[in-house]
Design an enzyme around this catalytic site. Structure first.
Site, PDB file in Angstrom:
ATOM      1  CE  LYS D   8      13.864 -31.750  35.032  1.00 39.35           C
ATOM      2  NZ  LYS D   8      13.247 -31.224  36.277  1.00 39.35           N
ATOM      3  CB  THR D  53      12.593 -27.740  34.477  1.00 38.29           C
ATOM      4  OG1 THR D  53      12.501 -28.276  35.798  1.00 38.29           O
ATOM      5  CG2 THR D  53      12.957 -26.262  34.548  1.00 38.29           C
ATOM      6  NE  ARG D 171      55.673 -32.921  21.406  1.00 39.33           N
ATOM      7  CZ  ARG D 171      55.082 -31.792  21.799  1.00 39.33           C
ATOM      8  NH1 ARG D 171      55.247 -31.346  23.035  1.00 39.33           N
ATOM      9  NH2 ARG D 171      54.337 -31.089  20.960  1.00 39.33           N
ATOM     10  CD  GLN D 214      50.953 -24.477  19.667  1.00 38.54           C
ATOM     11  OE1 GLN D 214      51.476 -25.597  19.630  1.00 38.54           O
ATOM     12  NE2 GLN D 214      51.180 -23.638  20.667  1.00 38.54           N
ATOM     13  CG  HIS D 242      52.125 -32.679  29.160  1.00 42.29           C
ATOM     14  ND1 HIS D 242      52.595 -32.049  28.028  1.00 42.29           N
ATOM     15  CD2 HIS D 242      51.346 -31.763  29.786  1.00 42.29           C
ATOM     16  CE1 HIS D 242      52.122 -30.805  27.988  1.00 42.29           C
ATOM     17  NE2 HIS D 242      51.359 -30.605  29.043  1.00 42.29           N
TER      18      HIS D 242
END
Lengths: 277, 277, 277, 277
Positions: D8, D53, D171, D214, D242
């Site tokens: 479920k 379920t 940025r 990263q 972005h």
């Protein structure tokens, strides 16, 4: 680091293919993930080996321009090979494509030259993992939503202190089928296999007298393996989109198994994977 | 207080209608809003005139049990009348119904007895406002998503310091049509009108050579008024689901008007309302 | 044609405002709809008076560059005036702005110079309709999701054959508040009013002992009118995000009003509009 | 069959915990999947070993009634053990819990006794896989949306015929962090670890001068391993949400790195997994 990967997701693409007698339209969303020698970006912020995800996006558009896009599997393989050939630092390229589906408008029994209606939320998918030594393809379909009003039973399940569900000999069976399959060989008409699997799922759903969602899935999977020798393994996953009978006796009415409440959650989720033994 | 209203939203309902030769399935989501003499609940927390929204939900199920559900307009009217008749404190009942659409499975050219595939996100709708003196019906459709690959131009628009869009003689035209209509009379085959309007929208979209989304909408609206004398006013709203041409020359390739990016936002939104002058 | 309008929706914009001691960030989604002398585009596909929706998008960016964006109301007014001044064919400009909200990161009790965490789905909104003679502003907030575990009753409502809901003296009260307000004057500190209304809604929700959602709304609305003389009318709309008590006696357990199922649908929807009499 | 499982999903649960001085509220969505001796249901529609379920759903409510719900990890383990003990046919129980987060209302600097505001879309999660021999716990958080307006660079990446992105020294960095972690031992204060990881992610995001997404991820992961000895492995996944600089020179304005377009797609997606070497 035990693992790292990066890439661009949801690169959406429309291509018009202009045949003399008709236009075709293809709409894909492409996800790319690359693994390889990218540790310096993680460890030092040195990006000299990093292919910008923006460049991956550009690559999808540039490569789609000269590719026929006959099937998503072919284009995903082509993209994977491109990244491996072009960039020595790439060890593995994973390409996922989701195809939005359009059906041609039919007017007076004739297919229209260039007008289409969306097939809704249903998608065709592929996931292609490529290294310099191997290619693995896992294709699929999603959100194939089907319902039948009868020919579905569910009874004889475990009954204990947590059980309140009644046995039923006649219930609505509604689900949104997801299926994934791998291929037994490298020479495959991917479009034929996709169409055959989709049709088999619908046919079995419509005609099989179901004693459990589990059983229906098994019949579907077995029939797909029978119909499609190209398929190596098939996985089917089906949420049970419950329609709960309303107890009308509370309002002085008779229950005739006609009035139900569709509920989105909670939902049963049943899956199977079958291969050739 | 200048205004108050309350009710239950998203009362979902599935009904199976068992004909000798086939089953039909109807799936609705019903919203109810009541206006009337409910001030004491707001001012004092005195709920003696309040019909609980839970009871409204029950009412939908109870009334659906003995109603044929031939069309959503009929059931919405029936619900509205019920609330007015049953509860003196109700001055106006607004009932909104959204219908989920199912198409019958076809196997070997034959329609299946009881199996269906979802039509996706497209919906049929109605909004019925009822008082003791009047009934107003505003029906519609939503999310009819269509695309054509050619026969669409857009040029000659205002060009000033804020303009960067290029003129085009051949663009993709994609949209998700919403339409709403009111009725000229009380004796209407609501299903016929709905089907005719839906087909007219698709036919005009496919065959009209478009110089602007605005122009296509006007042709659609005019044609609907012509085809459907039952319709008093028609409103059409179309988001421009842009496909932006990719500039492939950046990658040393030629632009052949074949590769586009579908974007969800921002989007143009163009609407029209037409009546009979 | 009885009516037509067109424009650009979901023009999304981020602006960084660099103060000496901190950066502010503003994120808006702007919708523009213009009415005016655009009939030729609809009737003939003559776009000579049409300001392309793409140009509207550019206009938003260009005008945001030199505007302080102190409040969304001010920027929406400024955009509306721009379209009216710049284009004689525009009769009315409607500008809708939805603001995404960010809260400054706090580290060691100090607000960070330039880092933010999203406030989630809650939004601040405004709708400004401008003609050459008038400006109408309707501001609001959406998706202010609140819950309290007690101090909420609901009983004494109409009890008839459609009623199955039990009276309760102690229930969970959860809702996603939407509010909209208009202004009594043209000289307003829009940010102060917004902050005061938001705080008043939360305070009343937390402290008022509720006998009905309706009553809580009325207390909120009355308190807002009292706290904010700048507000002319206030509309509050609250879905009742039900938490249904689970009947644990089925499993041999005692019901202690502790375990509930949150359900998304159906939901009660209760609204009020108040002004100054 | 190679594999099958069922269960479920989206069993939603609210529990009020009434302390003398305050109420706590817990809201979970629980997913259960069982593997075991269920082949007969798939092969023959024989459900005699199938736990419905619906009964799983009931079990969640019944077990939550007498469990403190101190942390989702503890309740997921408890549920897993229950299914293994109660049903001999179960070989493995997988329990996934997603927690909706509420923050207490603060009035006049004091925490309110029983009123809460939603934390929005951010969730806390756990996935616990239990067999008769083992328990594996993988906890996490999702949709922690953060943005900073500076202190983020990206340059020096591969530049070839597919590259159009400009190098940047300043940025916007915005992302929706997902993190998952496993544990080094069985005696863990799960709430402390969760809170520490969440805080570390925010602190590193705010203070680290980023040369690549990263690199930021690596600093986060390394710092989490340092701060939390209880953590065995940490995986972080960050979409690059972005903000694209608008080129205002097209409108005769200067680019001052202030005006950006937020786009939802395509998006970069960067991930890392770190353990203790």
């Amino acid at each position: 680091m035990q693992h790292n990967a990066y890439g661009k997701s949801r690169v959406r693409l429309t291509k018009i293919i202009r045949h003399p007698d008709r236009h075709d339209v293809k709409e894909f969303a492409v996800d790319i993930q690359l693994e390889g020698d990218f540790d310096d970006s993680y460890l030092k912020g040195d990006n000299s080996k990093v292919v910008a995800t923006d460049s991956m996006k550009n690559t999808v558009y540039a490569l789609a321009a000269d590719h026929p896009l006959t099937d998503i599997e072919g284009f995903a393989r082509f993209l994977g090979q491109h990244f491996l050939k072009k960039y020595a630092q790439v060890r593995e390229a994973m390409v996922f494509i989701t195809e939005d589906l359009w059906q041609r408008v039919v007017m007076d029994g004739k297919e229209h030259h260039h007008a289409f209606v969306s097939c809704g939320g249903e998608k065709r998918t592929t996931a292609v993992g490529s290294t310099r030594d191997s290619v693995e393809i896992d294709s699929g379909l999603e959100q194939l939503v089907v319902l039948k009003t009868t020919d579905s039973e569910f009874h004889g399940f475990v009954r204990d202190e947590y059980t309140t569900l009644a046995d039923t000999k006649d219930r609505i069976f509604a689900t949104s089928v997801s299926a994934n399959w791998t291929f037994a060989s490298d020479k495959v008409d991917y479009n034929r296999v996709y169409a055959k699997i989709r049709q088999t799922i619908i046919d079995v759903f419509a005609t099989h007298h179901s004693l459990a969602v589990q059983q229906t899935e098994h019949v579907m999977a077995a029939e797909i393996l029978k119909q499609c020798p190209e398929v190596k393994t098939i996985t089917i996953s089906m949420p049970n989109q419950h329609r709960i009978p309303v107890d009308l006796t509370k309002f002085g009415l008779q229950n005739r198994n006609e009035i139900f409440v569709p509920i989105d959650e909670p939902y049963g989720l049943i899956s199977i994977t079958m291969g050739r033994e």
